[in-house]
Design an enzyme around this catalytic site. Sequence first.
Site, short mmCIF file in Angstrom:
data_model
loop_
_atom_site.label_atom_id
_atom_site.label_comp_id
_atom_site.label_asym_id
_atom_site.label_seq_id
_atom_site.Cartn_x
_atom_site.Cartn_y
_atom_site.Cartn_z
N LYS A 198 0.84 -1.20 0.00
CA LYS A 198 0.00 0.00 0.00
C LYS A 198 0.88 1.25 0.00
O LYS A 198 0.67 2.17 -0.78
CB LYS A 198 -0.92 -0.02 1.22
CG LYS A 198 -1.79 1.20 1.34
CD LYS A 198 -2.75 1.11 2.52
CE LYS A 198 -3.42 2.47 2.72
NZ LYS A 198 -4.33 2.50 3.85
N GLU B 102 10.46 -4.63 4.63
CA GLU B 102 10.56 -6.03 4.19
C GLU B 102 10.30 -6.14 2.68
O GLU B 102 11.04 -6.79 1.95
CB GLU B 102 9.53 -6.91 4.92
CG GLU B 102 9.79 -7.09 6.40
CD GLU B 102 9.10 -6.05 7.26
OE1 GLU B 102 8.83 -4.93 6.77
OE2 GLU B 102 8.84 -6.35 8.44
N GLY C 241 -4.80 -1.69 4.90
CA GLY C 241 -4.00 -2.82 4.41
C GLY C 241 -4.70 -4.16 4.63
O GLY C 241 -4.77 -5.00 3.73
N ARG C 242 -5.25 -4.36 5.83
CA ARG C 242 -5.89 -5.65 6.13
C ARG C 242 -7.27 -5.77 5.51
O ARG C 242 -7.92 -6.81 5.66
CB ARG C 242 -5.93 -5.87 7.65
CG ARG C 242 -6.57 -4.75 8.43
CD ARG C 242 -6.25 -4.85 9.91
NE ARG C 242 -6.71 -3.69 10.67
CZ ARG C 242 -6.04 -2.55 10.80
NH1 ARG C 242 -4.87 -2.40 10.20
NH2 ARG C 242 -6.52 -1.55 11.51
N GLU D 89 -5.01 -6.64 14.63
CA GLU D 89 -4.48 -5.33 14.23
C GLU D 89 -5.58 -4.28 14.27
O GLU D 89 -5.33 -3.10 14.53
CB GLU D 89 -3.83 -5.39 12.83
CG GLU D 89 -2.88 -4.24 12.57
CD GLU D 89 -2.10 -4.37 11.26
OE1 GLU D 89 -2.71 -4.22 10.18
OE2 GLU D 89 -0.88 -4.61 11.31
N HIS E 128 -5.09 -33.15 17.09
CA HIS E 128 -3.98 -34.00 17.54
C HIS E 128 -2.83 -33.16 18.07
O HIS E 128 -1.71 -33.66 18.22
CB HIS E 128 -3.54 -34.91 16.39
CG HIS E 128 -4.63 -35.83 15.95
ND1 HIS E 128 -4.87 -37.05 16.54
CD2 HIS E 128 -5.60 -35.67 15.02
CE1 HIS E 128 -5.93 -37.61 15.97
NE2 HIS E 128 -6.40 -36.79 15.04
N LYS F 88 9.29 -0.84 14.26
CA LYS F 88 9.87 -0.51 12.94
C LYS F 88 10.95 0.55 13.09
O LYS F 88 12.03 0.46 12.51
CB LYS F 88 8.79 0.07 12.01
CG LYS F 88 7.81 -0.91 11.44
CD LYS F 88 6.95 -0.16 10.40
CE LYS F 88 5.68 -0.90 10.08
NZ LYS F 88 4.78 -0.16 9.20
O1 F6P Z 1 1.11 -2.72 2.21
P1 F6P Z 1 2.19 -2.10 3.01
O2 F6P Z 1 2.14 -0.61 3.01
O3 F6P Z 1 3.54 -2.62 2.56
O4 F6P Z 1 1.99 -2.53 4.52
C1 F6P Z 1 2.02 -3.87 4.90
C2 F6P Z 1 1.43 -4.07 6.26
O5 F6P Z 1 2.13 -3.32 7.24
C3 F6P Z 1 1.23 -2.80 8.19
O6 F6P Z 1 1.13 -1.43 8.00
C4 F6P Z 1 1.64 -3.08 9.62
O7 F6P Z 1 2.97 -3.33 9.77
C5 F6P Z 1 -0.09 -3.49 7.89
O8 F6P Z 1 -1.18 -2.78 8.34
C6 F6P Z 1 -0.01 -3.63 6.42
O9 F6P Z 1 -0.94 -4.54 5.92
#
Ligand code: F6P
Length: 519
Positions: free
Chosen positions: A203, A209, A260-261, A346, A377, A486
């Site tokens: 987003k 990452e 995002g979610r 979240e 199990h 972060k």
């Molecule tokens: O889509 P982006 O901006 O890379 O964010 C990834 C994820 O990181 C977050 O902001 C939380 O770390 C989530 O809400 C989001 O889905």
Amino acid sequence: MTTPGISRPHCDHTAAWALLVAHYEREGRAFDARDALAADPGRVDVFSQQAPHVFADFSKGLIDEHARSLLLELARECMLEKHRDAMFAGEAINVTEQRAVKHWLLRSPKGASSDPDAALVHETLDAMLDYAERVRADVAITDVVNIGIGGSDLGPQMAVTALGDDAIEGKRFHFVSNVDGHELAAVLRQVKPQSTLFLVASKTFTTIETMTNALSAKAWFESNGGTDIARHFAALTTNVAAAKAFGITTTFGFWDWVGGRYSVWSAIGLPIAIAIGAAGFREMLAGAHAMDRHFATEPLHANLPVRLGLLDVWYRNFHGFASRSIAPYHGALRRLPAYMQQLEMESNGKRVDAKGRALSIATSPVLWGEPGTNGQHAYFQMLHQGTDVVPVEFIAVKQARHELPGHHEQLLANAIAQAQALMQGKRDAGGHRDFTGNRPSTFFILERLDAASLGALIALHEHRVFVSGSIWGINSFDQWGVELGKVLAKDIAPRLASGDVAGLDASTAGLLRRLSPAG
Ligand SMILES: O=P(O)(O)OC[C@H]1O[C@](O)(CO)[C@@H](O)[C@@H]1O
């Protein structure tokens, strides 16, 4: 809590809340679902609900009719409907970020909404689905690698896993989320530049990452003879400028009013569209839209997201249950618990209300789970005989998608039997073989696991999270809690290389010394 145009009371200061406290003390604590069902078999009809594509039975739950009506009264006193309507009206109910919350608009059919963004949504959807169909038809592309994390990974991964049986032959899907290079390296060992499409899903297009993985993928692509970035990389983002600066020209956008979610319905859903096709993706949107209409229009007492969200409040704030286990009895739903974790924890893992004031009531439970029968199990021992009561949510699918005789009956029999065992228990004076029973569960049934029912199931849970978050008075649409770690990681990263521990606490300094190559 105040949202634009709505002034809502603190729900734990309402008359209904006080009545719920009293009712819990008088009857709720000692309620026994076995006795209630024996006394009134009609309880099954009262405590179940058919919604679009999803049936839910909560007759094994620890709730009686009086609690049910008080919870509905609580929802009314808390102006739940006004809050819901404000979301569907596009008001900026995400008050800490001053944003509207309009993921529902992404699944609204063409011409159905007068929202000013509706036309743009459909223009983007059409372009994205057109692209998905071209990728599907492109036999030279054999591997699709989605690079994204959190909401930019869990939704597409969960849905491709759930619906992937319908995926076109000749294409493999890979999901790289973790900054742990083992993950990307393992995928890169399996693919070739000329036959791979990388989707960089973010987003913000700033997530460390995803940017680290995307840069490494691009470097690998170029150093292994790949040349045509425009053909082999696409970006799914609200930050088109950053994607361009990265060198990606094929981009599908979305908007800041999609959390995002909540973004699986947007361009973030492209891997799903490639896997199941444009028509399949539209069916998923249609299933979710049907649930939106249900949530927006059904009266509270017959509204499944409302009933579930209120049950969540009853369990969390009155019974004091701190966790919930999700048990999908369908292997293809194996990523659903992880998806639900982000969606609920979240969204509702907050300790202050929407105005930033500390809450005096509990909020999000811990969600966890594995597919059945595997979980049986592993940890069902604790669910049956542990000291904590953990409500369990079974998800069963009536029709199997395979022809193997006997398996599906076994699977469904186990789901039904586990719910029965949790409730019934078994008296045994010996102690070790004693099951106290009266352990609550909710049982969901889908007729089949297809795009429409999956869409409805996800939307149901989005709205359910809205309901409990609304009663708790929190803003379910921000996620400030992920920021601090972060920021600190940015400070720690260069220190790891240099071994510099100046200004760190003794514990953190000790870890850094042990892990630093310079240490
Ligand atoms: O889509 P982006 O901006 O890379 O964010 C990834 C994820 O990181 C977050 O902001 C939380 O770390 C989530 O809400 C989001 O889905």
